[in-house]
Scaffold this active site. Structure first.
Site, PDB file in Angstrom:
ATOM      1  N   LYS A   1      44.685 -17.281  21.235  1.00  0.00           N
ATOM      2  CA  LYS A   1      43.460 -18.040  20.986  1.00  0.00           C
ATOM      3  C   LYS A   1      43.539 -19.469  21.512  1.00  0.00           C
ATOM      4  O   LYS A   1      42.519 -20.056  21.911  1.00  0.00           O
ATOM      5  CB  LYS A   1      43.145 -18.052  19.488  1.00  0.00           C
ATOM      6  CG  LYS A   1      42.817 -16.702  18.892  1.00  0.00           C
ATOM      7  CD  LYS A   1      41.524 -16.129  19.447  1.00  0.00           C
ATOM      8  CE  LYS A   1      41.116 -14.858  18.722  1.00  0.00           C
ATOM      9  NZ  LYS A   1      39.845 -14.285  19.252  1.00  0.00           N
TER      10      LYS A   1
ATOM     11  N   GLU B   1      33.890 -19.610  14.337  1.00  0.00           N
ATOM     12  CA  GLU B   1      33.982 -18.476  13.426  1.00  0.00           C
ATOM     13  C   GLU B   1      35.405 -17.941  13.496  1.00  0.00           C
ATOM     14  O   GLU B   1      36.098 -18.145  14.496  1.00  0.00           O
ATOM     15  CB  GLU B   1      32.993 -17.381  13.828  1.00  0.00           C
ATOM     16  CG  GLU B   1      33.464 -16.421  14.924  1.00  0.00           C
ATOM     17  CD  GLU B   1      33.735 -17.087  16.269  1.00  0.00           C
ATOM     18  OE1 GLU B   1      34.642 -16.589  16.999  1.00  0.00           O
ATOM     19  OE2 GLU B   1      33.069 -18.077  16.606  1.00  0.00           O
TER      20      GLU B   1
ATOM     21  N   SER C   1      48.945  -9.972  21.355  1.00  0.00           N
ATOM     22  CA  SER C   1      47.996 -11.076  21.254  1.00  0.00           C
ATOM     23  C   SER C   1      48.384 -12.106  20.202  1.00  0.00           C
ATOM     24  O   SER C   1      47.931 -13.243  20.253  1.00  0.00           O
ATOM     25  CB  SER C   1      46.600 -10.538  20.950  1.00  0.00           C
ATOM     26  OG  SER C   1      46.609  -9.792  19.747  1.00  0.00           O
TER      27      SER C   1
END
Length: 414
Positions: A99, A121, A382
């Site tokens: 991210k 969000e 991830s």
């Protein structure tokens, strides 16, 4: 293996008119947000063509986020499965997931455009943590919207966000998960578009977000391609695998291999499989495959992994499925926790529940013969699994596993 190679203009290129990937994508927003989306597209195009913006972003990704992340051979798991597994280690990036790549790009862009606040969000909390981190680094205020259900199961990440100075707003509507947090964040954006930038965390939302986020995440695939060339005699892996919720880590990974013969595999949660089980619809400003009931109402998704607990999928993934460039498969919750355990025990790596979906599919496909022996498989991890420890501790298998239960001799002494 397949010799499939698609030209760049067909796969993972800039979207067409009005931000469309085939029939998917677009910009379905209230009239009040149209100017904001247009200004964002203009601002991103200017920044993305400016060498100084790239230099600033690349420097932050290197000296702050810790890029390039490693490409780690999973030696013991590979030996057990009879294939070669390479792990693209986004869990090693600062804040513990991919991210940070997108958030640093958007935060720099927001500051360049004169914004003073970031809205975000989050489901698994990793995007919220990354946004709070970038806000603290660049001096931007941060407000994160998070469903109450996710706040309960991701308490560690909620605490991290607050420690970094972010305001965390609980969302009690609907399923109290990522879908509802996204809705609230977009509603809030309408009220403060002049001062705030909506830092959307995945390849979804109205144009230009799906394209912009993919470009910020492209660093994953570009690095992995260079690293694969150095690691593999063939240069390119046979399969490239990543989990898919909205789909940003997969889009970034696939972008590095879309013009090669590698087979692209996106792994959805069985309870949130928009590609496998959805129909075309509009949600959160974009057109794509969505889980819907017989009346066309958006259905609730379910996944043990909060980052995959979303009823839609990014429009570019829908397009890649339509043209046959990527294949999308599903993994159930029951397969995910054993995959976490197996990677932890064989490689000393605790993956996030989201990433474990990709690992679970590789294990299943290798053991069933779907993956041919000696195949080379690149899997994007991830994120790391620290955030999911509370969920994993609820798994009965942990209390029954002799590797983690009390030593009987010690128990007898007591």
């Amino acid at each position: 293996m397949s010799d499939l190679v698609l030209p760049a203009e067909r796969a993972m290129a800039e979207p067409g008119e009005l931000g469309r990937f085939g029939e998917h994508g677009g910009r379905f927003v209230p009239e009040s947000l149209v100017p904001a989306c247009s200004r964002l597209e203009e601002g991103f195009r200017e920044a993305w063509s400016d060498p100084s913006f790239h230099r600033d972003l690349e420097r932050l990704l290197t000296v702050y986020a810790g890029r390039p992340t490693a490409l780690t051979p999973a030696w013991r798991l590979s030996a057990e499965l009879g294939i070669t597994v390479l792990l693209k280690r986004e869990d090693l990036a600062h804040t513990g997931s991919h991210k940070i790549n997108n958030v640093l790009g958007q935060a720099l862009l927001a500051r360049r455009m004169g914004k003073t606040r970031l809205l975000a969000e989050t489901g698994a909390g990793q995007h919220g943590v990354a946004t709070a981190t970038a806000g603290a680094l660049l001096g931007l205020g941060v407000t994160v919207y998070m469903g109450e259900k996710d706040i309960e199961r991701q308490a560690l990440n909620v605490f991290r966000m607050k420690m970094l100075g972010a305001e965390v707003v609980p969302v009690s509507s609907g399923s109290r998960t990522l879908k509802d947090a996204t809705s609230e964040a977009m509603r809030a954006w309408v009220t403060c578009v002049d001062e705030a930038h909506y830092c959307l965390g995945s390849v979804m939302g109205p144009h230009p977000y799906p394209w912009m986020v993919r470009e910020f995440q492209r660093v994953i695939g570009d690095e992995a391609r260079r690293q694969s060339a150095a690691e593999l005699s063939t240069g390119i892996p046979d399969y490239v695998v990543a989990c898919v919720g909205g789909g940003s880590n997969a889009a970034g990974t696939f972008a590095g291999f879309a013009d090669t013969g590698a087979r692209l595999i996106g792994v959805e949660a069985a309870g949130g499989a928009a590609v496998a089980s959805g129909r075309t619809g509009v949600l959160h400003g974009f057109r794509s495959y969505l889980l819907q009931d017989e009346n066309g109402q958006v259905s609730e998704a379910h996944s043990i992994a909060p980052g995959l607990d979303y009823p839609g999928v990014g429009p570019e993934h829908a397009y890649l499925n339509d043209i046959g460039r990527a294949r999308y498969v599903t993994v159930s919750d029951d397969e995910v926790v054993p995959a976490v355990h197996r990677l932890a025990r064989t490689e000393g790596i605790l993956p996030a529940l989201e990433s474990a979906h990709a690992i679970a599919w590789v294990i299943r496909a290798a053991e069933s013969g779907e993956l041919p022996p000696f195949s080379t498989v690149l899997v994007t991890l991830s994120g790391r699994g620290d955030k999911d420890v509370a969920t994993l501790m609820e798994d009965p298998a942990l209390t029954e596993d002799p590797a983690v239960t009390e030593d009987p001799a010690l128990k007898e002494e007591q």
